[in-house]
Structures are given as structure tokens and as C-alpha cells.
Design a protein around this motif. Structure first.
Motif, PDB file in Angstrom:
ATOM      1  N   ILE A 121       0.813  -1.231   0.000  1.00 58.60           N
ATOM      2  CA  ILE A 121       0.000   0.000   0.000  1.00 58.60           C
ATOM      3  C   ILE A 121       0.840   1.272   0.000  1.00 58.60           C
ATOM      4  O   ILE A 121       0.292   2.371   0.051  1.00 58.60           O
ATOM      5  N   GLY A 122       2.151   1.133  -0.030  1.00 60.49           N
ATOM      6  CA  GLY A 122       3.016   2.315  -0.088  1.00 60.49           C
ATOM      7  C   GLY A 122       3.338   2.849   1.302  1.00 60.49           C
ATOM      8  O   GLY A 122       2.678   2.541   2.288  1.00 60.49           O
ATOM      9  N   THR A 123       4.388   3.676   1.312  1.00 58.13           N
ATOM     10  CA  THR A 123       4.885   4.200   2.587  1.00 58.13           C
ATOM     11  C   THR A 123       3.835   5.048   3.283  1.00 58.13           C
ATOM     12  O   THR A 123       3.637   4.956   4.494  1.00 58.13           O
ATOM     13  N   GLN A 124       3.172   5.889   2.503  1.00 60.70           N
ATOM     14  CA  GLN A 124       2.167   6.770   3.107  1.00 60.70           C
ATOM     15  C   GLN A 124       1.041   5.964   3.757  1.00 60.70           C
ATOM     16  O   GLN A 124       0.596   6.269   4.859  1.00 60.70           O
ATOM     17  N   GLY A 125       0.608   4.938   3.039  1.00 61.95           N
ATOM     18  CA  GLY A 125      -0.456   4.079   3.565  1.00 61.95           C
ATOM     19  C   GLY A 125      -0.004   3.392   4.839  1.00 61.95           C
ATOM     20  O   GLY A 125      -0.754   3.310   5.819  1.00 61.95           O
ATOM     21  N   PHE A 126       1.233   2.895   4.831  1.00 59.25           N
ATOM     22  CA  PHE A 126       1.755   2.206   6.010  1.00 59.25           C
ATOM     23  C   PHE A 126       1.811   3.167   7.195  1.00 59.25           C
ATOM     24  O   PHE A 126       1.403   2.841   8.310  1.00 59.25           O
ATOM     25  N   ARG A 127       2.276   4.383   6.927  1.00 53.87           N
ATOM     26  CA  ARG A 127       2.340   5.376   8.015  1.00 53.87           C
ATOM     27  C   ARG A 127       0.933   5.733   8.504  1.00 53.87           C
ATOM     28  O   ARG A 127       0.741   6.074   9.667  1.00 53.87           O
ATOM     29  N   ALA A 128      -0.039   5.660   7.601  1.00 51.27           N
ATOM     30  CA  ALA A 128      -1.423   5.947   8.026  1.00 51.27           C
ATOM     31  C   ALA A 128      -1.947   4.841   8.953  1.00 51.27           C
ATOM     32  O   ALA A 128      -2.710   5.111   9.879  1.00 51.27           O
ATOM     33  N   VAL A 129      -1.534   3.588   8.703  1.00 52.69           N
ATOM     34  CA  VAL A 129      -1.905   2.500   9.622  1.00 52.69           C
ATOM     35  C   VAL A 129      -1.322   2.808  11.011  1.00 52.69           C
ATOM     36  O   VAL A 129      -2.004   2.706  12.045  1.00 52.69           O
ATOM     37  N   LEU A 130      -0.039   3.224  11.024  1.00 55.14           N
ATOM     38  CA  LEU A 130       0.602   3.555  12.304  1.00 55.14           C
ATOM     39  C   LEU A 130      -0.138   4.713  12.985  1.00 55.14           C
ATOM     40  O   LEU A 130      -0.351   4.708  14.211  1.00 55.14           O
ATOM     41  N   ALA A 131      -0.547   5.689  12.176  1.00 51.69           N
ATOM     42  CA  ALA A 131      -1.230   6.852  12.753  1.00 51.69           C
ATOM     43  C   ALA A 131      -2.565   6.431  13.378  1.00 51.69           C
ATOM     44  O   ALA A 131      -2.939   6.919  14.448  1.00 51.69           O
ATOM     45  N   GLY A 132      -3.268   5.505  12.715  1.00 47.82           N
ATOM     46  CA  GLY A 132      -4.532   5.018  13.277  1.00 47.82           C
ATOM     47  C   GLY A 132      -4.295   4.331  14.616  1.00 47.82           C
ATOM     48  O   GLY A 132      -5.039   4.528  15.588  1.00 47.82           O
ATOM     49  N   GLY A 133      -3.227   3.524  14.679  1.00 47.57           N
ATOM     50  CA  GLY A 133      -2.879   2.853  15.939  1.00 47.57           C
ATOM     51  C   GLY A 133      -2.504   3.885  17.000  1.00 47.57           C
ATOM     52  O   GLY A 133      -2.910   3.772  18.173  1.00 47.57           O
ATOM     53  N   ALA A 134      -1.737   4.902  16.590  1.00 47.77           N
ATOM     54  CA  ALA A 134      -1.286   5.920  17.551  1.00 47.77           C
ATOM     55  C   ALA A 134      -2.476   6.693  18.116  1.00 47.77           C
ATOM     56  O   ALA A 134      -2.504   7.037  19.303  1.00 47.77           O
ATOM     57  N   ARG A 135      -3.474   6.934  17.268  1.00 43.07           N
ATOM     58  CA  ARG A 135      -4.646   7.669  17.783  1.00 43.07           C
ATOM     59  C   ARG A 135      -5.391   6.832  18.827  1.00 43.07           C
ATOM     60  O   ARG A 135      -5.894   7.355  19.815  1.00 43.07           O
ATOM     61  N   MET A 136      -5.439   5.533  18.588  1.00 45.80           N
ATOM     62  CA  MET A 136      -6.071   4.668  19.597  1.00 45.80           C
ATOM     63  C   MET A 136      -5.224   4.650  20.875  1.00 45.80           C
ATOM     64  O   MET A 136      -5.761   4.623  21.987  1.00 45.80           O
ATOM     65  N   ASP A 137      -3.890   4.685  20.713  1.00 47.17           N
ATOM     66  CA  ASP A 137      -3.025   4.765  21.900  1.00 47.17           C
ATOM     67  C   ASP A 137      -3.358   6.019  22.708  1.00 47.17           C
ATOM     68  O   ASP A 137      -3.477   5.968  23.934  1.00 47.17           O
ATOM     69  N   ASP A 138      -3.498   7.134  22.005  1.00 41.41           N
ATOM     70  CA  ASP A 138      -3.785   8.404  22.700  1.00 41.41           C
ATOM     71  C   ASP A 138      -5.115   8.306  23.447  1.00 41.41           C
ATOM     72  O   ASP A 138      -5.246   8.766  24.579  1.00 41.41           O
ATOM     73  N   HIS A 139      -6.083   7.701  22.772  1.00 40.68           N
ATOM     74  CA  HIS A 139      -7.401   7.524  23.401  1.00 40.68           C
ATOM     75  C   HIS A 139      -7.261   6.649  24.658  1.00 40.68           C
ATOM     76  O   HIS A 139      -7.786   6.987  25.726  1.00 40.68           O
ATOM     77  N   PHE A 140      -6.524   5.551  24.498  1.00 41.15           N
ATOM     78  CA  PHE A 140      -6.349   4.618  25.624  1.00 41.15           C
ATOM     79  C   PHE A 140      -5.640   5.309  26.805  1.00 41.15           C
ATOM     80  O   PHE A 140      -5.929   5.042  27.965  1.00 41.15           O
ATOM     81  N   ARG A 141      -4.727   6.219  26.457  1.00 40.90           N
ATOM     82  CA  ARG A 141      -3.952   6.885  27.506  1.00 40.90           C
ATOM     83  C   ARG A 141      -4.689   8.055  28.149  1.00 40.90           C
ATOM     84  O   ARG A 141      -4.273   8.534  29.201  1.00 40.90           O
ATOM     85  N   SER A 142      -5.741   8.535  27.497  1.00 40.34           N
ATOM     86  CA  SER A 142      -6.331   9.772  28.018  1.00 40.34           C
ATOM     87  C   SER A 142      -7.801   9.655  28.422  1.00 40.34           C
ATOM     88  O   SER A 142      -8.256  10.423  29.269  1.00 40.34           O
TER      89      SER A 142
END
Ligand SMILES: O=P(O)(O)OC[C@H]1O[C@](O)(CO)[C@@H](O)[C@@H]1O
Length: 542
Positions: free
Chosen positions: A283-304
Motif C-alpha cells: 500500500i506504499g509508505t504513506q499508507g503504512f504510516r497511516a496505519v501507524l497513525a490510526g494505531g497511535a490515535r487509539m493509543d492516545d485515546h487509551f492513555r487519556s
């Protein structure tokens, strides 16, 4: 929870008793309750209103969570403390996506630097291949097909994500996954693909996994033959992802083609690392980074988010309720999306390998049920296979029903039918149909038929709705379940990050192999039942 602490079943027995008198039909009618059980985090909506809980029970579960110091435990994981005690390792899969987080990462700076450097390398490789420039990196002149060889966490994550994100895939390369040691799979691939234009990614954290190495050798032999035995040429066709660089190198992958894994990332939590290389290539680098960003947003939610609105916390509490208090031994995962067809297998490993434990890190019995058996398959197909039993059978099976609001295709007629089925199943399981209703519907059938057309209802399900299936929402969905697993490990008092239970079978298989091949070996004698079956195999072997 160690054995000397009361079990969840005993702690919440009064709530269970009280609720056994109230049908889900009644509970669902309470709009205020519904509002407290439906929460959103970014692109995900979680609806727990069809769980057999009222606010008193939920608050009691939440109070237990609060008393457990879960926030301190969560923060210890994010900070890289060695919470995987049996292996003395940190658990830092969240650091793999921390670059996209809007909260400061407490993970060790050294780890974050290595992670970012690896992401850069992944980006360079992917861009080179998509731009047809990979020969400059020492890879084949033309690459048409990528074969990911790995098993368990080295297969399930990239496999799930590559399939789920098919609408985002580049047409420049085709992705394949080779996992089982069943030679049929390898044989099928090598009879279909062109060895000259195939790039193989061997993914193995340990680089000792039998299945992966056997399959790797098969593909190596196949490419070697096509390259007329030129070892240097063969090496151009292989990438590796491993924490065991030395063995990967001596196996034949050039060092510059090996991407790192770290001991602070468990296999089943590793999609976000270079284990996701096949995904990034698809899916390309941008797509891969978007998967990471989706995970990171859930991390932020979990932490806050407070537990009352915290999706992973709520999912974990519901699991404690269904597993320990109500005693349901299994949970079904039914995605209403063909693209998410691999989600049940992915969650099987994530949840069952993480939480399939009965002893605490202190070596004490847990003293209550832990992970349920997780199983499932796509809806609506599942409805036409085993939903009969879910509606009228003697076992109650809580379900996770996962749907997508906006499809990636224009066939909205189909999609509306798909979604209406998801909603209908959740409703039918919860509401059921009384015998009186069945009789009124079909008086001619009389009470005998009405009894058979009765649905008890009162059967719980959770609904997860993704706004659309995108790299971000997939990342968020996976991270949601990861954090649920983390919390359950914490609440059950078990280590969710080791997997000693896989070792015994592996070592017995190593003992059996020579006997099966009729070779002499100095392994201890095999048991009588195994010897009998080996004999039977020898007898019928052609
Ligand atoms: O990446 P490796 O070391 O080949 O391991 C593959 C899988 O095998 C397991 O160790 C279980 O056997 C999983 O935890 C892991 O994801």
C-alpha cells in the motif's frame, strides 16, 4: 488475579443474579443506558448496549478496574518497563507508532531512534520498488511479486492488513503469503510465479521457526535453479525481517537486506514494525504510516480517556463479565466485510496466545477462567452456517460484530443488505421471539411448532462500526484489541507477552521427525500412541 484474591465471579455474583431476572429486551429499552454503552474513538464506534449489563454492574466493574491501578500499569508499558517478566523484556509495540501520536512518548529515546531509522529504510525500499529503481539497492531488475514467508505474528498481521486494504494496493506488485509448512502451499506458488521477478521477504523474529525456514529453503532452491546456481544472483531476491541478524545473514540474506525486529516487540504485536514490510510494499509508505497513525490515535485515546469512555477498557470489562461472571467459554468474531476475513484468525493469535495462561508471573494458579476460545468468520456467510446454534442452541456465545459504514465499492445495494444483516443479527440475538409471538405469527402450527420457532434471545453482542475501512481505521481497530488484551492480562494477573505454551509441541515435533523419516536418532523414546501412528503412516506410505 492471584488465587488468594476473590474471583470476578464471586465479586459480581449479586449483579449477575439481579440481571438474570431482566431480559435484554428490557435493558435495551433504556435509552440512557444505551447512551452510556455507545462510545466513539476517531473512526470507530463501539456499541455495547446489547451486553447483559446495567449501569450498576458496569460501575461495579469499573470500580474494580480503578482499584487495580490500571493506569499505572498502562503507563509502565508505554514507558518501556520490563513488564514481560518471564523474558525480562519491555513491551513497546506502541513505540513503533509513537511518531504519529499527539502525546509525548515516554518510550526510551534509543528505541524510538531505531524505530524511526527503520521506518526510513522501509520507506526507501518501498519507494525504490514502486519506482522500479530497486536494482540500485541490489534487488532484482524487475519485481512483480512479493512473497511474505512467516507464521503466527510474522504472517497474520501483514496478511490481515494486505487483504483488508486491498482497495489501497498498488498495481505495481502482487502480494502473496506463504505460511504453513504444508508443501502444497509452496508448491502452488512456485508453479505459478516467475522466480526471476519474485522478491521473497522472510519474516521471523527468531529465524529458527521450522515452517518459515523450510518454506524459505524451498523458494531459495526454486530461485537458485532459475539463476543457474548463481548464489549472488539468488541473494538479490531475498529480504529478511528478524531480531536474529546473524542467523538470517548466514542463511543467505545480505546484511543490507535485513530489517530489524526487537526483543521489545512480540510477534503478535509486530505489524507496526518491519514485519509490516509486505504491507508497506502493498500500500506504499504513506499508507503504512497511516496505519501507524490510526494505531497511535487509539493509543492516545487509551492513555487519556476515562474508563467510562475508554473503548479498550470497556471491551475488557465486558470480557471479564462474559467470561468470568456469566461463564461463557467462547466468543465469536464476525466481521461483516469480506476484506476483514482474516480478522478472526488474527484475533485468535492476539488474544489466545497472549491470554491463554492459567498461572501468574509469580507461578500461582490464576484461579478463574482466562481467555475464551476466540473463533469466527465473515457475515453474512456465518449466518448460513452456524448462526442457527447461536440463536437456538444450548450455548450462549457472545459476539463481536464488526461493520463498515461506507464501503470502498459503489455497490451500495449490496452494502445496505450487508449492514442490515449485521444489525438484524444483533437485534435478533438480543430480543429473541417469545413462544406467544411465534404462535401468534403461525397459529396453524400450534404450540409444538411455536416451541421450535421460539428464540430465547437475551444473547449478548458488541458492535464495532468503522466509518470506512481505511489504513487509519484498520490501525485503530487492531490497537483497540491490543489494548483490550493488555488490560485483560492486567486484570487476570497474567503475562500477556510470553508464549511458553507453544514450546512443548515444537520440541516433540523435533523428536518425531527423525522417527517419521526412519532415521536413527538419540532422542528419548516416543510414547506408545505416537509410535503406533508412525507405524500406521509407514505401513501405508507409497
Ligand atoms: O517470528 P518467528 O520467530 O518465526 O515466530 C513466529 C511465531 O511463532 C510463535 O513463537 C509461536 O510459535 C509466535 O509467537 C510467533 O508469532
Amino acid at each position: 488475579m492471584p488465587a488468594n484474591v476473590p474471583t470476578y465471579a464471586s465479586l459480581f455474583a449479586d449483579h449477575a443474579r439481579r440481571l438474570s431476572q431482566t431480559h435484554l429486551r428490557t435493558l435495551i429499552a433504556d435509552a440512557a443506558r444505551g447512551a452510556r454503552l455507545r462510545h466513539r474513538a476517531g473512526p470507530l464506534l463501539l456499541d455495547l448496549s446489547r451486553q447483559k449489563l446495567d449501569m450498576r454492574a458496569l460501575d461495579a466493574l469499573g470500580a474494580q478496574l480503578e482499584a487495580s491501578s490500571w493506569e499505572a500499569a498502562r503507563d509502565a508499558m508505554f514507558a518501556g518497563e520490563p513488564i514481560n517478566t518471564s523474558e525480562d523484556r519491555a513491551v513497546l509495540h506502541t513505540a513503533l507508532r509513537a511518531g504519529a501520536s499527539s502525546m509525548p512518548s515516554p518510550a526510551p529515546a534509543g528505541a524510538r531512534r531505531e524505530i524511526e531509522a527503520t521506518l526510513e529504510r522501509i520507506g526507501q525500499l518501498v519507494d525504490a520498488i514502486h519506482g522500479g529503481q530497486q536494482a540500485a539497492l541490489g534487488l532484482p531488475d524487475t519485481v512483480t511479486d512479493i512473497v511474505n514467508i512467516g507464521i503466527g505474528g510474522s504472517d497474520l498481521g501483514p496478511r490481515l492488513a494486505v487483504a483488508a486494504l486491498a482497495p489501497f494496493r498498488t498495481p505495481k506488485v502482487r502480494s502473496h503469503f506463504l505460511t504453513n509448512v504444508d508443501g502444497q502451499a509452496a508448491y502452488d506458488l512456485i508453479t505459478r510465479l516467475d522466480p526471476k521477478t519474485t522478491l521473497v521477504v522472510i519474516v521471523s523474529k527468531t529465524f529458527t521457526t521450522q515452517e518459515t525456514l523450510l518454506n524459505g529453503n524451498v523458494l531459495r532452491g526454486w530461485i537458485l535453479e532459475a539463476c543457474n546456481g548463481d548464489e549472488r544472483e539468488v541473494a538479490r531476491h531475498f529480504l529478511a525481517v528478524s531480531a536474529n541478524t546473524e542467523v538470517a545473514g548466514s542463511w543467505g540474506v545480505p546484511l543490507k537486506q535485513i530489517f530489524p525486529m526487537w526483543d521489545f516487540v512480540g510477534g503478535r504485536y509486530s505489524l507496526w514494525s518491519a514485519v509490516g514490510l509486505s504491507l508497506a510494499l502493498a500500500i506504499g509508505t504513506q499508507g503504512f504510516r497511516a496505519v501507524l497513525a490510526g494505531g497511535a490515535r487509539m493509543d492516545d485515546h487509551f492513555r487519556s480517556a476515562p474508563w467510562q469512555e475508554n473503548l479498550p477498557a470497556l471491551l475488557a470489562l465486558v470480557e471479564i463479565w462474559n467470561r468470568d461472571v456469566l461463564g461463557y467459554p467462547t466468543r465469536g468474531v464476525v466481521p461483516y466485510a469480506d476484506l476483514l476475513g482474516d480478522l478472526p484468525s488474527y484475533l485468535q493469535q492476539l488474544e489466545m496466545e497472549s491470554l491463554g495462561k492459567s498461572v501468574t508471573p509469580q507461578g500461582q494458579p490464576v484461579g478463574q477462567p482466562t481467555v475464551p476460545v476466540v473463533w469466527g468468520s465473515v457475515g453474512t456467510n456465518a449466518q448460513h452456517a452456524y448462526f442457527q446454534a447461536l440463536h437456538q442452541g444450548t450455548e450462549v456465545v457472545p459476539l463481536d460484530l464488526i461493520g463498515i459504514v461506507n464501503p470502498a465499492h459503489p455497490l451500495h445495494g449490496n452494502h445496505d443488505a450487508l449492514l442490515s444483516n449485521l444489525l438484524a443479527q444483533a437485534a435478533a440475538l438480543a430480543l429473541g421471539k417469545t413462544t406467544e409471538e411465534a404462535l401468534a405469527e403461525n397459529p396453524a402450527g400450534g404450540p409444538t411448532l411455536a416451541a421450535q420457532r421460539t428464540f430465547p434471545g437475551d444473547r449478548p453482542s458488541s458492535v464495532v462500526l468503522l466509518d470506512a475501512l481505511t489504513p487509519e481505521s484498520l490501525g485503530a481497530l487492531i490497537a483497540l484489541y491490543e489494548h483490550k488484551v493488555f488490560l485483560l492480562g492486567h486484570l487476570w494477573g497474567i503475562n500477556a507477552f510470553d508464549q511458553w505454551g507453544v514450546e512443548l509441541g515444537k520440541s516433540i515435533a523435533r523428536q518425531i521427525l527423525p522417527a517419521l523419516r526412519g532415521e536413527q536418532s538419540d532422542v528419548p523414546p516416543l510414547d506408545a500412541a505416537t509410535c503406533a501412528l508412525i507405524g500406521a503412516i509407514h505401513e501405508r506410505r507409497t
